[in-house]
Design an enzyme around this catalytic site. Sequence first.
Site, PDB file in Angstrom:
ATOM      1  N   ARG A 104       0.885  -1.185   0.000  1.00 54.76           N
ATOM      2  CA  ARG A 104       0.000   0.000   0.000  1.00 54.76           C
ATOM      3  C   ARG A 104       0.908   1.218   0.000  1.00 54.76           C
ATOM      4  NH1 ARG A 104      -5.188   1.657   3.569  1.00 54.76           N
ATOM      5  NH2 ARG A 104      -6.052   0.238   2.018  1.00 54.76           N
ATOM      6  N   HIS A 131      -7.486   0.785  -6.260  1.00 55.51           N
ATOM      7  CA  HIS A 131      -7.698  -0.038  -5.060  1.00 55.51           C
ATOM      8  C   HIS A 131      -8.412  -1.333  -5.483  1.00 55.51           C
ATOM      9  CE1 HIS A 131      -7.875  -1.156  -1.000  1.00 55.51           C
ATOM     10  NE2 HIS A 131      -8.665  -0.233  -0.491  1.00 55.51           N
ATOM     11  N   GLN A 134     -10.245  -3.761  -2.983  1.00 56.51           N
ATOM     12  CA  GLN A 134     -11.531  -3.240  -2.524  1.00 56.51           C
ATOM     13  C   GLN A 134     -12.616  -3.540  -3.555  1.00 56.51           C
ATOM     14  OE1 GLN A 134     -12.235  -1.504   0.517  1.00 56.51           O
ATOM     15  NE2 GLN A 134     -14.244  -2.119  -0.211  1.00 56.51           N
ATOM     16  N   ASP A 226     -17.124   7.296  -1.127  1.00 56.18           N
ATOM     17  CA  ASP A 226     -15.849   7.168  -0.418  1.00 56.18           C
ATOM     18  C   ASP A 226     -15.534   8.535   0.170  1.00 56.18           C
ATOM     19  OD1 ASP A 226     -13.320   6.398   0.472  1.00 56.18           O
ATOM     20  OD2 ASP A 226     -12.384   6.503  -1.517  1.00 56.18           O
ATOM     21  N   CYS A 266     -16.291   1.966   1.098  1.00 55.13           N
ATOM     22  CA  CYS A 266     -15.106   1.140   1.359  1.00 55.13           C
ATOM     23  C   CYS A 266     -14.612   1.273   2.795  1.00 55.13           C
ATOM     24  CB  CYS A 266     -14.001   1.486   0.375  1.00 55.13           C
ATOM     25  SG  CYS A 266     -13.506   3.217   0.475  1.00 55.13           S
ATOM     26  N   ARG A 294     -13.574  -8.282   2.270  1.00 56.07           N
ATOM     27  CA  ARG A 294     -12.167  -8.075   1.936  1.00 56.07           C
ATOM     28  C   ARG A 294     -11.387  -9.351   2.231  1.00 56.07           C
ATOM     29  NH1 ARG A 294     -10.014  -2.971   1.875  1.00 56.07           N
ATOM     30  NH2 ARG A 294      -8.168  -4.074   1.119  1.00 56.07           N
TER      31      ARG A 294
HETATM   32  N1   CP Z   1     -11.077   0.129   2.712  1.00 52.69           N
HETATM   33  C1   CP Z   1      -9.798   0.040   3.110  1.00 52.69           C
HETATM   34  O1   CP Z   1      -8.889  -0.220   2.319  1.00 52.69           O
HETATM   35  O2   CP Z   1      -9.618   0.237   4.446  1.00 52.69           O
HETATM   36  P1   CP Z   1      -8.217   0.428   5.197  1.00 52.69           P
HETATM   37  O3   CP Z   1      -7.670   1.759   4.770  1.00 52.69           O
HETATM   38  O4   CP Z   1      -8.595   0.392   6.652  1.00 52.69           O
HETATM   39  O5   CP Z   1      -7.307  -0.694   4.818  1.00 52.69           O
HETATM   40  N1  NVA Z   2      -9.774   6.879  -1.238  1.00 50.84           N
HETATM   41  C1  NVA Z   2      -9.368   6.479   0.088  1.00 50.84           C
HETATM   42  C2  NVA Z   2      -9.599   5.021   0.307  1.00 50.84           C
HETATM   43  C3  NVA Z   2      -9.242   4.526   1.681  1.00 50.84           C
HETATM   44  C4  NVA Z   2      -9.429   3.049   1.823  1.00 50.84           C
HETATM   45  C5  NVA Z   2      -7.893   6.828   0.286  1.00 50.84           C
HETATM   46  O1  NVA Z   2      -7.108   6.627  -0.643  1.00 50.84           O
HETATM   47  O2  NVA Z   2      -7.538   7.319   1.360  1.00 50.84           O
END
Ligand code: CP
Ligand code: NVA
Length: 308
Positions: A104, A131, A134, A226, A266, A294
Amino acid sequence: MTTMKHFIDLADIQADEILDLLDLAASLKQNPKAADSQRLAGKTLGMIFAKSSTRTRVSFEVGMYQLGGQALFLSTQDIQLGRGETIADTAKVMSRFLDGIMIRTFSHQDVLDLARYGSVPVINGLTDLMHPCQALADLLTIKEYFARLAGLKLAYLGDGNNVAHSLLQAGAKTGMHVAVATPHDYACDEKIVEAACEAANKTGGKITVTADALEAAKDADVIYTDTWISMGQENEKAERISIFGEYQVNEHLMSLAKNHALFLHCLPAYRGLEVSEAVIDGPASKIFDQAENRLHAQKAVLVRLMES
Ligand code: CP
Ligand code: NVA
């Protein structure tokens, strides 16, 4: 057999591979077999995090454990990558120890480079651009409720961000109508929209892009939103809140969708901003099923990429 080597960008995953992942995820969830608990025995997944996470970290770690393997949490605050070691060297070194890497981070290119220089499967656990884990879990959730995907309308309202991009790709590949409503200056990446339109043409799906939240929500089967402020955009918070107001998912907006419409997010969510408390904590909201999925969706990805 899958031809999938990595899980980075849904545009690179064939539609039948996405459907196979969903079938495997459903079966791992519904009919866990004793043998499943050993499918990744002796395997180790490295999990590199340059951004915060609750769901991604916990679901990958639990998923590896449930499949008989183990996961290592590697914050970039602790590993040398955060002090300037190159992605290429990191990829080559980690490939000598690990059976797979989940990452990530901010730059999507860094994930592509990790896959390019390493020799083990790489999973995208979120970049600024995409993502995919997700979106796979979201498809699983939608399929559980409607017993199909093709022909359903998913309306995504708010920021044209990583989550929106992966939903566009996932919906297009599975024959859904994905309607995205964003403010003009926060629209989705044009190339991703274009590719999604091409994919949708092949599957009978449809992509609609608009600035009109009400139009997107009309007759939708699923309403999705989101955060307006993604990780890394904290200094734009006040400006974004002043621009995104009309994209809030509230009861009026839900009333435009079909009666049976589901609400998805999400998470993490910010009540009173992108979604009202009444909607996210109301009967249409399936956010915790979605979060649970997930785990199941990612176990399917882990099995397909890492099982011997
Ligand atoms: N939706 C999601 O990816 O959550 P986190 O940021 O908690 O991993
Ligand atoms: N769009 C958000 C998703 C978090 C899971 C971010 O990138 O912070």
